[in-house]
Design an enzyme around this catalytic site. Sequence first.
Site, PDB file in Angstrom:
ATOM      1  N   CYS A 129      11.875  25.226  20.259  1.00 38.79           N
ATOM      2  CA  CYS A 129      11.453  26.614  20.513  1.00 38.79           C
ATOM      3  C   CYS A 129      10.089  26.690  21.205  1.00 38.79           C
ATOM      4  O   CYS A 129       9.709  27.745  21.709  1.00 38.79           O
ATOM      5  CB  CYS A 129      11.427  27.406  19.217  1.00 38.79           C
ATOM      6  N   HIS A 258       6.630  33.134  20.028  1.00 36.26           N
ATOM      7  CA  HIS A 258       8.037  32.814  19.798  1.00 36.26           C
ATOM      8  C   HIS A 258       8.648  33.805  18.813  1.00 36.26           C
ATOM      9  O   HIS A 258       8.086  34.082  17.749  1.00 36.26           O
ATOM     10  CB  HIS A 258       8.164  31.388  19.270  1.00 36.26           C
ATOM     11  N   ASN A 288      16.680  35.051  17.656  1.00 34.36           N
ATOM     12  CA  ASN A 288      15.859  33.898  18.047  1.00 34.36           C
ATOM     13  C   ASN A 288      16.564  33.173  19.189  1.00 34.36           C
ATOM     14  O   ASN A 288      17.609  32.553  18.979  1.00 34.36           O
ATOM     15  CB  ASN A 288      15.694  32.977  16.829  1.00 34.36           C
TER      16      ASN A 288
HETATM   17  N1  COA Z   1      22.701  37.190   3.757  1.00 34.75           N
HETATM   18  C1  COA Z   1      22.527  37.439   2.448  1.00 34.75           C
HETATM   19  N2  COA Z   1      21.950  36.565   1.602  1.00 34.75           N
HETATM   20  C2  COA Z   1      21.540  35.397   2.125  1.00 34.75           C
HETATM   21  C3  COA Z   1      21.694  35.084   3.487  1.00 34.75           C
HETATM   22  C4  COA Z   1      22.307  36.043   4.316  1.00 34.75           C
HETATM   23  N3  COA Z   1      22.505  35.834   5.632  1.00 34.75           N
HETATM   24  N4  COA Z   1      21.173  33.857   3.719  1.00 34.75           N
HETATM   25  C5  COA Z   1      20.710  33.420   2.534  1.00 34.75           C
HETATM   26  N5  COA Z   1      20.916  34.341   1.579  1.00 34.75           N
HETATM   27  C6  COA Z   1      20.577  34.284   0.159  1.00 34.75           C
HETATM   28  C7  COA Z   1      20.460  32.870  -0.358  1.00 34.75           C
HETATM   29  O1  COA Z   1      21.724  32.359  -0.716  1.00 34.75           O
HETATM   30  C8  COA Z   1      19.555  33.059  -1.533  1.00 34.75           C
HETATM   31  O2  COA Z   1      20.312  33.560  -2.596  1.00 34.75           O
HETATM   32  P1  COA Z   1      19.971  33.120  -4.124  1.00 34.75           P
HETATM   33  O3  COA Z   1      18.597  33.651  -4.394  1.00 34.75           O
HETATM   34  O4  COA Z   1      21.053  33.792  -4.893  1.00 34.75           O
HETATM   35  O5  COA Z   1      20.037  31.631  -4.138  1.00 34.75           O
HETATM   36  C9  COA Z   1      18.611  34.173  -1.089  1.00 34.75           C
HETATM   37  O6  COA Z   1      19.281  34.853  -0.012  1.00 34.75           O
HETATM   38  C10 COA Z   1      17.300  33.636  -0.562  1.00 34.75           C
HETATM   39  O7  COA Z   1      17.571  32.592   0.353  1.00 34.75           O
HETATM   40  P2  COA Z   1      16.429  31.864   1.112  1.00 34.75           P
HETATM   41  O8  COA Z   1      16.990  30.823   2.016  1.00 34.75           O
HETATM   42  O9  COA Z   1      15.412  31.410   0.108  1.00 34.75           O
HETATM   43  O10 COA Z   1      15.867  33.071   1.962  1.00 34.75           O
HETATM   44  P3  COA Z   1      14.459  33.279   2.596  1.00 34.75           P
HETATM   45  O11 COA Z   1      13.774  34.380   1.929  1.00 34.75           O
HETATM   46  O12 COA Z   1      13.702  32.003   2.768  1.00 34.75           O
HETATM   47  O13 COA Z   1      14.873  33.788   4.042  1.00 34.75           O
HETATM   48  C11 COA Z   1      15.010  32.931   6.250  1.00 34.75           C
HETATM   49  C12 COA Z   1      15.624  32.946   4.878  1.00 34.75           C
HETATM   50  C13 COA Z   1      15.771  31.974   7.141  1.00 34.75           C
HETATM   51  C14 COA Z   1      15.116  34.330   6.851  1.00 34.75           C
HETATM   52  C15 COA Z   1      13.512  32.554   6.144  1.00 34.75           C
HETATM   53  O14 COA Z   1      13.357  31.404   5.345  1.00 34.75           O
HETATM   54  C16 COA Z   1      12.900  32.274   7.483  1.00 34.75           C
HETATM   55  O15 COA Z   1      12.864  33.124   8.332  1.00 34.75           O
HETATM   56  N6  COA Z   1      12.346  31.056   7.702  1.00 34.75           N
HETATM   57  C17 COA Z   1      11.822  30.681   8.982  1.00 34.75           C
HETATM   58  C18 COA Z   1      12.979  30.405   9.875  1.00 34.75           C
HETATM   59  C19 COA Z   1      12.590  30.190  11.276  1.00 34.75           C
HETATM   60  O16 COA Z   1      11.676  30.781  11.745  1.00 34.75           O
HETATM   61  N7  COA Z   1      13.333  29.338  11.958  1.00 34.75           N
HETATM   62  C20 COA Z   1      13.166  29.068  13.320  1.00 34.75           C
HETATM   63  C21 COA Z   1      11.835  28.469  13.643  1.00 34.75           C
HETATM   64  S1  COA Z   1      11.758  28.081  15.300  1.00 34.75           S
END
Ligand code: COA
Length: 332
Positions: A129, A258, A288
């Site tokens: 990215c 980004h 993204n």
């Molecule tokens: N819809 C609904 N629930 C979802 C889901 C979705 N699409 N994806 C995950 N969940 C659930 C999980 O199963 C988890 O449930 P649980 O608490 O029952 O176990 C809960 O939501 C939290 O999951 P988690 O992975 O901890 O979520 P988060 O708060 O970390 O958010 C992201 C996930 C990906 C949005 C976040 O971590 C993020 O944005 N990280 C950076 C990613 C990024 O920038 N990537 C590219 C970089 S170049």
Amino acid sequence: MSGTTAVSGQVGRGAGPPASSVGSRLLSVGTALPDGVLTNADFEEMMATSDDWIRSRTGIGERRVGGTTTSLAIEAAAVALDRSGIDRELIDLVIVATQTPDDLCPSTAAGVQHGLGLTCGAFDLNAACAGFSYGLVVAHSMLGSSMRAAIVVGVDRMTAATNYEDRTTAILFGDGAGAVVMTAESTGGRGVQAWDTGTDGGHSDILRSPIKDGRVTGVEMNGKVLFKHMVRYACTSACRAVEQAGLCFDDVTAVLAHQANQRILDAVADRLKVDRGKFVSVIEHTGNTSAGSVPLALDAAVEDGRVRSGDAILLLGFGGGLSWASTVAIWQ
Ligand code: COA
């Protein structure tokens, strides 16, 4: 200036304006988005998720899907070239940043060179990215050593590399491209003022798009840990580039960062104590798009008048590697 964070010893980085007095100028930007649209409602049909969950965690409402990496790159580069007004004979270099090439060989850049009817050198680079932002630094350096003009493209077809069985990553990604035309600049008053690059390969396992038995199987990531690292490194790099340019954040009109997640943009702005409104956001309608996202944000800001000729801008890419790169430039 606030927000500078110490980096660990394992992190490699470079920074600076070049030793040469010749620099580079950003003349124009162009973008390409495919016609297909994948909305949060579409995801609600496909998996256990909701518009509310996706919007509140990421800021994303829809993503664009389709095209090929090469076709999107050519379209964006053609728009940028047209808007630059320069003679295409002056283009000495095409750099395409992508982690989703249509083929490993030939490079996407070769397709862009041919598609635009150019006769110059062309190559791809991959810094995930952060790729477009690395491309700016590479083009800047090459323009500082005798090249006349360059096209830098950031493009990704992330939907082709997405695992739609994984709801945490599937909802994040879209397809898109952006490109800039850069020329050699000798006055120093315009164009690239400073840059910073860095990589932390020690944390590469946090975000991967592995190839298994010759197939890309989808993005694997530890979202929470990645979030923290990306905010920290983005802030550090932004501070270095702005300092190196002899500016402060008040002097910067817009930050083209980004578009990984709206919450990351907000967290970086808050940590730098910069008005969130300076961080241009297109993520609601693009998702993204990896290497495409920084020029997509730049194009939106130029189109709606937030970035005008003579404005100081900060272009800030970060992502897998972990890698990051910042450039401070006076637009046009
Ligand atoms: N819809 C609904 N629930 C979802 C889901 C979705 N699409 N994806 C995950 N969940 C659930 C999980 O199963 C988890 O449930 P649980 O608490 O029952 O176990 C809960 O939501 C939290 O999951 P988690 O992975 O901890 O979520 P988060 O708060 O970390 O958010 C992201 C996930 C990906 C949005 C976040 O971590 C993020 O944005 N990280 C950076 C990613 C990024 O920038 N990537 C590219 C970089 S170049």
